[in-house]
Design a protein around this motif. Sequence first.
Motif, mmCIF file in Angstrom:
data_model
loop_
_atom_site.group_PDB
_atom_site.id
_atom_site.type_symbol
_atom_site.label_atom_id
_atom_site.label_comp_id
_atom_site.label_asym_id
_atom_site.label_seq_id
_atom_site.Cartn_x
_atom_site.Cartn_y
_atom_site.Cartn_z
ATOM 1 N N ALA A 199 -5.842 -8.004 14.947
ATOM 2 C CA ALA A 199 -4.564 -7.171 14.483
ATOM 3 C C ALA A 199 -3.328 -7.821 14.027
ATOM 4 C CB ALA A 199 -4.451 -6.454 15.816
ATOM 5 N N LEU A 200 -2.829 -7.478 12.934
ATOM 6 C CA LEU A 200 -1.624 -8.025 12.564
ATOM 7 C C LEU A 200 -0.160 -7.495 12.824
ATOM 8 C CD1 LEU A 200 -3.061 -9.467 9.115
ATOM 9 C CD2 LEU A 200 -2.539 -10.729 11.273
ATOM 10 N N ASP A 201 -0.259 -5.939 12.023
ATOM 11 C CA ASP A 201 0.867 -5.521 11.802
ATOM 12 C C ASP A 201 0.459 -3.986 11.957
ATOM 13 O OD1 ASP A 201 3.493 -4.718 11.981
ATOM 14 O OD2 ASP A 201 3.742 -5.250 9.977
ATOM 15 N N VAL A 202 1.365 -2.877 12.163
ATOM 16 C CA VAL A 202 1.119 -1.498 12.095
ATOM 17 C C VAL A 202 2.381 -0.747 11.388
ATOM 18 C CG1 VAL A 202 0.832 0.569 13.285
ATOM 19 C CG2 VAL A 202 -0.319 -1.342 14.106
ATOM 20 N N ALA A 203 2.317 -0.104 10.217
ATOM 21 C CA ALA A 203 3.323 0.353 9.657
ATOM 22 C C ALA A 203 2.689 2.004 9.931
ATOM 23 C CB ALA A 203 3.150 0.320 8.244
ATOM 24 N N GLN A 204 4.242 2.821 10.144
ATOM 25 C CA GLN A 204 3.867 3.998 10.601
ATOM 26 C C GLN A 204 4.855 4.941 10.142
ATOM 27 O OE1 GLN A 204 2.549 5.050 14.721
ATOM 28 N NE2 GLN A 204 4.896 5.929 14.907
ATOM 29 N N ALA A 205 4.460 6.245 9.671
ATOM 30 C CA ALA A 205 5.413 7.224 9.377
ATOM 31 C C ALA A 205 5.240 8.462 10.157
ATOM 32 C CB ALA A 205 5.370 7.585 7.858
ATOM 33 N N THR A 206 5.823 9.352 10.450
ATOM 34 C CA THR A 206 5.696 10.429 11.503
ATOM 35 C C THR A 206 6.700 11.604 10.899
ATOM 36 O OG1 THR A 206 7.649 9.904 12.977
ATOM 37 C CG2 THR A 206 5.336 9.261 13.363
ATOM 38 N N GLU A 207 6.289 12.800 11.165
ATOM 39 C CA GLU A 207 7.072 13.994 10.876
ATOM 40 C C GLU A 207 6.652 15.066 11.803
ATOM 41 O OE1 GLU A 207 7.298 14.605 6.770
ATOM 42 O OE2 GLU A 207 5.448 15.675 6.867
ATOM 43 N N PRO A 208 7.480 16.157 12.056
ATOM 44 C CA PRO A 208 6.958 17.214 12.767
ATOM 45 C C PRO A 208 5.946 18.043 11.786
ATOM 46 C CG PRO A 208 9.384 17.330 12.797
ATOM 47 C CD PRO A 208 8.820 16.104 11.868
ATOM 48 N N GLN A 209 5.046 18.789 12.579
ATOM 49 C CA GLN A 209 4.174 19.553 11.589
ATOM 50 C C GLN A 209 4.662 21.280 11.771
ATOM 51 O OE1 GLN A 209 -0.224 18.206 11.134
ATOM 52 N NE2 GLN A 209 0.001 18.641 13.350
ATOM 53 N N ASP A 210 3.850 21.606 10.907
ATOM 54 C CA ASP A 210 4.161 23.302 10.722
ATOM 55 C C ASP A 210 3.102 24.089 10.688
ATOM 56 O OD1 ASP A 210 4.842 25.882 9.750
ATOM 57 O OD2 ASP A 210 6.429 25.066 8.296
ATOM 58 N N PRO A 211 2.776 25.002 11.703
ATOM 59 C CA PRO A 211 1.480 25.500 11.696
ATOM 60 C C PRO A 211 1.420 26.652 10.398
ATOM 61 C CG PRO A 211 2.951 26.423 13.146
ATOM 62 C CD PRO A 211 3.670 25.421 12.897
ATOM 63 N N GLU A 212 2.257 26.955 9.574
ATOM 64 C CA GLU A 212 2.346 27.919 8.831
ATOM 65 C C GLU A 212 2.232 27.237 7.334
ATOM 66 O OE1 GLU A 212 1.816 31.206 9.097
ATOM 67 O OE2 GLU A 212 1.961 30.698 11.282
ATOM 68 N N LEU A 246 0.790 -1.084 -0.058
ATOM 69 C CA LEU A 246 0.016 -0.103 0.150
ATOM 70 C C LEU A 246 0.947 1.199 0.027
ATOM 71 C CD1 LEU A 246 -2.959 -1.012 2.379
ATOM 72 C CD2 LEU A 246 -3.041 -0.930 0.055
ATOM 73 N N TYR A 247 0.485 2.370 -0.651
ATOM 74 C CA TYR A 247 1.062 3.381 -1.087
ATOM 75 C C TYR A 247 0.255 4.542 -0.431
ATOM 76 C CZ TYR A 247 4.101 0.649 -3.949
ATOM 77 O OH TYR A 247 4.771 -0.168 -4.633
ATOM 78 N N ALA A 248 0.535 5.400 0.644
ATOM 79 C CA ALA A 248 -0.244 6.302 1.240
ATOM 80 C C ALA A 248 0.548 7.483 1.447
ATOM 81 C CB ALA A 248 -0.404 5.908 2.621
ATOM 82 N N SER A 249 -0.298 8.783 1.026
ATOM 83 C CA SER A 249 0.210 9.961 1.263
ATOM 84 C C SER A 249 -0.918 11.094 2.074
ATOM 85 C CB SER A 249 0.792 10.592 -0.162
ATOM 86 O OG SER A 249 -0.060 10.656 -0.974
ATOM 87 N N VAL A 250 -0.510 12.045 2.590
ATOM 88 C CA VAL A 250 -1.536 12.924 3.203
ATOM 89 C C VAL A 250 -0.724 13.979 3.213
ATOM 90 C CG1 VAL A 250 -1.143 11.955 5.495
ATOM 91 C CG2 VAL A 250 -3.239 13.377 5.054
ATOM 92 N N TRP A 251 -1.468 15.274 3.082
ATOM 93 C CA TRP A 251 -1.146 16.658 3.291
ATOM 94 C C TRP A 251 -1.594 16.989 4.798
ATOM 95 C CZ3 TRP A 251 2.038 19.677 0.484
ATOM 96 C CH2 TRP A 251 2.342 19.400 -0.786
ATOM 97 N N HIS A 252 -0.546 17.491 5.536
ATOM 98 C CA HIS A 252 -1.221 17.916 6.846
ATOM 99 C C HIS A 252 -0.471 19.326 7.320
ATOM 100 C CE1 HIS A 252 2.767 16.815 8.774
ATOM 101 N NE2 HIS A 252 3.013 16.156 7.892
ATOM 102 N N ARG A 253 -0.962 19.861 8.305
ATOM 103 C CA ARG A 253 -0.626 21.211 8.738
ATOM 104 C C ARG A 253 -0.936 21.046 10.348
ATOM 105 N NH1 ARG A 253 -2.907 26.867 6.178
ATOM 106 N NH2 ARG A 253 -1.816 28.133 7.787
ATOM 107 N N GLY A 254 -0.360 21.847 11.108
ATOM 108 C CA GLY A 254 -0.789 22.181 12.440
ATOM 109 C C GLY A 254 0.552 22.169 13.220
ATOM 110 N N HIS A 255 0.353 21.835 14.954
ATOM 111 C CA HIS A 255 1.687 21.608 15.931
ATOM 112 C C HIS A 255 1.518 20.132 16.145
ATOM 113 C CE1 HIS A 255 1.936 25.946 16.537
ATOM 114 N NE2 HIS A 255 0.801 26.127 16.423
ATOM 115 N N GLY A 256 2.850 20.041 16.925
ATOM 116 C CA GLY A 256 2.965 18.459 17.464
ATOM 117 C C GLY A 256 3.601 17.695 16.207
ATOM 118 N N THR A 257 3.567 16.511 16.553
ATOM 119 C CA THR A 257 4.025 15.380 15.486
ATOM 120 C C THR A 257 2.781 14.814 14.629
ATOM 121 O OG1 THR A 257 5.978 14.879 16.995
ATOM 122 C CG2 THR A 257 5.403 13.316 15.443
#
Length: 176
Positions: free
Chosen positions: A136-149, A108-119
């Motif tokens: 429940a089998l497995d969880v794939a996760q990606a993270t990054e810091p958000q930018d409010p601007e 699976l290929y996933a992408s999302v635009w996001h904006r705000g505070h925190g991670t």
Amino acid sequence: VPATPPGVRFGRWRVSRRRAIAVVLFLGALAVFLTGALGAQNLLDNPSFDVDASSWDLSAGTGVLWTDLLEASGCANSGSALIPSDGDEESQAAGIAQCVTLHGEETLYASVWHRGHGTFYLQLAFTTAVNCAAGALDVAQATEPQDPEAWNLLTMAAPVPASANGVLVIFAALDP
């Protein structure tokens, strides 16, 4: 527009840094993709929040709202999900989720635009159940810091476990 300096501007709203995550978390518009192959049809229902936030369930926060004030591309015919966060002064959380039935996808290929505070967190929680309610089998996760601007694009690819029949797609933000 209420002036609350020092503050952060979200479109036409201005809120203090301390209240920003407590008031809003923006989850992107026009580019929420979940596909089984690069360039394939999107597997999500209402992936671009064009006229509402239907098909998305609250995973953390106080509600799922829709706004056309803020969205990643500046398109007049699109919008964003707006999730007021919950928590206390020390920790805030907001997020939405959608269960997707799988049909033999290997990756699976996933992408999302996001904006705000925190991670910001993008999670794919694979299950044996087509309704994502059990197994429940497995969880794939990606993270990054958000930018409010500025809007940020988070993209990931995840192998699908052989026995997976469903995947719970979760977009969330945590602050701090």
